[in-house]
Design an enzyme around this catalytic site. Structure first.
Site, PDB file in Angstrom:
ATOM      1  N   ASP A   1      50.195 -42.434  38.550  1.00  0.00           N
ATOM      2  CA  ASP A   1      49.633 -41.322  37.918  1.00  0.00           C
ATOM      3  C   ASP A   1      48.693 -41.317  36.799  1.00  0.00           C
ATOM      4  O   ASP A   1      47.236 -41.267  37.349  1.00  0.00           O
ATOM      5  CB  ASP A   1      50.795 -41.041  37.142  1.00  0.00           C
ATOM      6  CG  ASP A   1      50.915 -38.812  37.511  1.00  0.00           C
ATOM      7  OD1 ASP A   1      49.852 -38.651  37.558  1.00  0.00           O
ATOM      8  OD2 ASP A   1      52.022 -37.573  36.647  1.00  0.00           O
ATOM      9  N   ASP A   2      48.874 -41.302  35.630  1.00  0.00           N
ATOM     10  CA  ASP A   2      47.849 -41.629  34.481  1.00  0.00           C
ATOM     11  C   ASP A   2      48.345 -42.854  33.613  1.00  0.00           C
ATOM     12  O   ASP A   2      48.730 -42.843  32.381  1.00  0.00           O
ATOM     13  CB  ASP A   2      47.882 -40.316  33.497  1.00  0.00           C
ATOM     14  CG  ASP A   2      47.514 -39.063  34.229  1.00  0.00           C
ATOM     15  OD1 ASP A   2      46.512 -38.831  34.872  1.00  0.00           O
ATOM     16  OD2 ASP A   2      48.648 -38.403  34.617  1.00  0.00           O
TER      17      ASP A   2
ATOM     18  N   HIS B   1      48.444 -42.295  44.233  1.00  0.00           N
ATOM     19  CA  HIS B   1      48.373 -41.094  43.410  1.00  0.00           C
ATOM     20  C   HIS B   1      47.659 -42.171  42.213  1.00  0.00           C
ATOM     21  O   HIS B   1      49.180 -42.202  40.694  1.00  0.00           O
ATOM     22  CB  HIS B   1      49.724 -40.456  43.247  1.00  0.00           C
ATOM     23  CG  HIS B   1      49.977 -39.306  42.356  1.00  0.00           C
ATOM     24  ND1 HIS B   1      50.437 -38.030  42.982  1.00  0.00           N
ATOM     25  CD2 HIS B   1      49.890 -38.841  41.107  1.00  0.00           C
ATOM     26  CE1 HIS B   1      50.612 -36.689  42.018  1.00  0.00           C
ATOM     27  NE2 HIS B   1      50.201 -37.509  40.706  1.00  0.00           N
TER      28      HIS B   1
ATOM     29  N   GLU C   1      57.514 -31.556  39.948  1.00  0.00           N
ATOM     30  CA  GLU C   1      57.536 -32.080  38.596  1.00  0.00           C
ATOM     31  C   GLU C   1      57.601 -31.387  38.052  1.00  0.00           C
ATOM     32  O   GLU C   1      58.541 -32.340  37.466  1.00  0.00           O
ATOM     33  CB  GLU C   1      56.014 -32.612  38.482  1.00  0.00           C
ATOM     34  CG  GLU C   1      55.620 -33.380  37.155  1.00  0.00           C
ATOM     35  CD  GLU C   1      54.528 -33.889  36.646  1.00  0.00           C
ATOM     36  OE1 GLU C   1      53.400 -33.044  37.824  1.00  0.00           O
ATOM     37  OE2 GLU C   1      54.134 -34.791  36.103  1.00  0.00           O
TER      38      GLU C   1
ATOM     39  N   HIS D   1      45.300 -40.848  38.757  1.00  0.00           N
ATOM     40  CA  HIS D   1      43.987 -39.591  38.818  1.00  0.00           C
ATOM     41  C   HIS D   1      43.115 -41.084  37.612  1.00  0.00           C
ATOM     42  O   HIS D   1      42.767 -40.810  36.978  1.00  0.00           O
ATOM     43  CB  HIS D   1      44.652 -38.509  38.014  1.00  0.00           C
ATOM     44  CG  HIS D   1      45.840 -37.113  37.918  1.00  0.00           C
ATOM     45  ND1 HIS D   1      45.268 -36.543  38.271  1.00  0.00           N
ATOM     46  CD2 HIS D   1      47.365 -37.672  37.773  1.00  0.00           C
ATOM     47  CE1 HIS D   1      46.481 -35.779  38.562  1.00  0.00           C
ATOM     48  NE2 HIS D   1      47.562 -36.472  38.532  1.00  0.00           N
TER      49      HIS D   1
HETATM   50  N1  HPA Z   1      49.514 -34.152  36.331  1.00  0.00           N
HETATM   51  C1  HPA Z   1      49.235 -33.401  36.691  1.00  0.00           C
HETATM   52  N2  HPA Z   1      47.743 -32.819  36.448  1.00  0.00           N
HETATM   53  C2  HPA Z   1      47.296 -34.054  36.173  1.00  0.00           C
HETATM   54  C3  HPA Z   1      47.773 -35.531  35.509  1.00  0.00           C
HETATM   55  C4  HPA Z   1      49.411 -35.633  36.069  1.00  0.00           C
HETATM   56  O1  HPA Z   1      49.926 -36.512  35.715  1.00  0.00           O
HETATM   57  N3  HPA Z   1      47.071 -35.782  35.795  1.00  0.00           N
HETATM   58  C5  HPA Z   1      45.633 -35.617  35.057  1.00  0.00           C
HETATM   59  N4  HPA Z   1      45.880 -34.647  35.252  1.00  0.00           N
HETATM   60 ZN    ZN Z   2      49.717 -36.851  38.845  1.00  0.00          ZN
END
Ligand code: HPA
Ligand code: ZN
Length: 342
Positions: free
Chosen positions: A287-288, A26, A209, A28
């Site tokens: 995630d990011d 996961h 989430e 992005h």
């Molecule tokens: N969550 C949901 N959408 C997203 C995210 C995230 O962490 N990063 C980029 N788009």
């Molecule tokens: Zn995400």
């Protein structure tokens, strides 16, 4: 087993855990962009992005919805296939430094050619070439998941799904949904998910989430996903947790992201250990990472310390990730060999 009944790990054991070969499901793609990378690109393209950076150069945002708009502002300077190829090199170098040997990343046709299939193919080609070079240089394998953006609405999601269906193959192997979970419902996107499934793509969606267990159920029941992005708020309803365990739905858990965004107040209050103990297939991702000041090594160190997870637990976690990975069997087996022989 209760956490207090597990052996605490010393610094040396934790350090060894952070060096294990890792699978990440996961990530992005644009969310992996180091802030300096985006700042340099903005300068080159004469785009004023000063508002999205703190004085120390990090990304600046107040909350999740603001994060999404900062994310989109940062992404606006990625304008050509070459920009995305360079981003791919930067992201995979960081992942490889963190011991990641297999990564699946969310790619959005919305950001790569605006949903035009011909343009999307060019972006995809450039990203894949950069990924192949990174695989040769660092031994990291990348696969792509086309992601529609929930707050862009169901019509734009169909455009993303069409791009996905046109380019589905061993590399572009999944379809998913990111964006603002508080907008609309999972089932508003069922047409897009059906199209992706018919094209042979495996499915995942962000759920649980921000919204609760019902959202997680809807992702499973209305979209038929095999994996859930986050899913952690399923913990509010044990029947939903048991459904996830029984149906062997894998959660792409991003503990650092959840704590940074305030989904849970601290890692010791995060439900990843409880979910795992109750039989849910959990995996760990970032995630990011630069947005949430995390890396895979930091995630592993924090989990080892907080929940006393040992090296064997992390190896099991990575095996779980590979059994839920969307790649073909040959790729899976090759990565499993690395995970089993650290
Ligand atoms: N969550 C949901 N959408 C997203 C995210 C995230 O962490 N990063 C980029 N788009
Ligand atoms: Zn995400």
């Amino acid at each position: 087993m209760k956490i207090e009944d597990r052996e605490p790990l010393d610094d040396e054991a934790i350090d060894a855990i952070t060096r294990l070969p890792k699978a990440e499901l996961h990530l992005h793609f644009e969310g992996g962009a180091p802030p300096g990378f985006i700042r340099d690109l903005a300068k080159k393209k004469k785009v004023d992005l000063s508002k999205i950076f703190n004085a120390d150069g990090s990304y600046a945002y107040r909350d999740f919805v603001h994060f999404l708009s900062v994310y989109e502002a940062a992404t606006s300077v990625l304008q050509t296939p070459e920009d995305f190829a360079r981003l791919c090199t930067a992201v995979l170098e960081q992942s490889a430094e963190n011991g990641v040997v297999y990564s699946e990343t969310f790619l959005s046709p919305d950001f790569c050619g605006g949903g035009d299939v011909v343009a999307w193919r060019e972006y995809l080609h450039a990203i894949r070439e950069a990924a192949e070079a990174a695989e040769r240089a660092h031994g990291i394998t990348l696969r792509g998941i086309v992601t529609c953006i929930r707050h862009f609405g169901p019509d734009q999601a169909r455009t993303a799904a069409r791009c996905a269906a046109e380019t589905a193959d061993d590399w572009l192997c999944g379809f998913g949904m990111a964006g603002d979970e508080n907008m609309g419902k999972q089932k508003d996107f069922s047409y897009s998910f059906d199209m992706a499934r018919e094209a042979g793509l495996k499915l995942t969606s962000h759920a649980g989430e921000w919204r609760g267990p019902q959202e997680v159920r809807e992702a499973v029941e209305d979209l038929g996903v095999a994996r859930i992005g986050h899913g952690v708020r399923a913990i509010g309803d044990l029947a939903t947790v048991d459904m996830l365990a029984e149906q062997e739905i894998t959660l792409e858990v991003c503990p650092g992201s959840n704590v940074f965004l305030g989904v849970f107040p601290s890692l010791d209050k995060h439900p990843i250990d409880q979910l795992r103990e109750r039989g849910v297939k959990v995996t760990v991702s970032t995630d990011d990472p630069p947005f949430f000041h995390t890396t895979m090594r930091k995630e592993y160190a924090a989990l080892a310390k907080t929940f006393r997870w040992d090296a064997q637990t992390f190896t099991e976690l990575n095996r779980t990730a590979m059994s839920a990975a969307f790649c073909d069997a040959e790729t899976r087996d090759a990565v499993l060999k690395k995970i089993d022989n650290p």
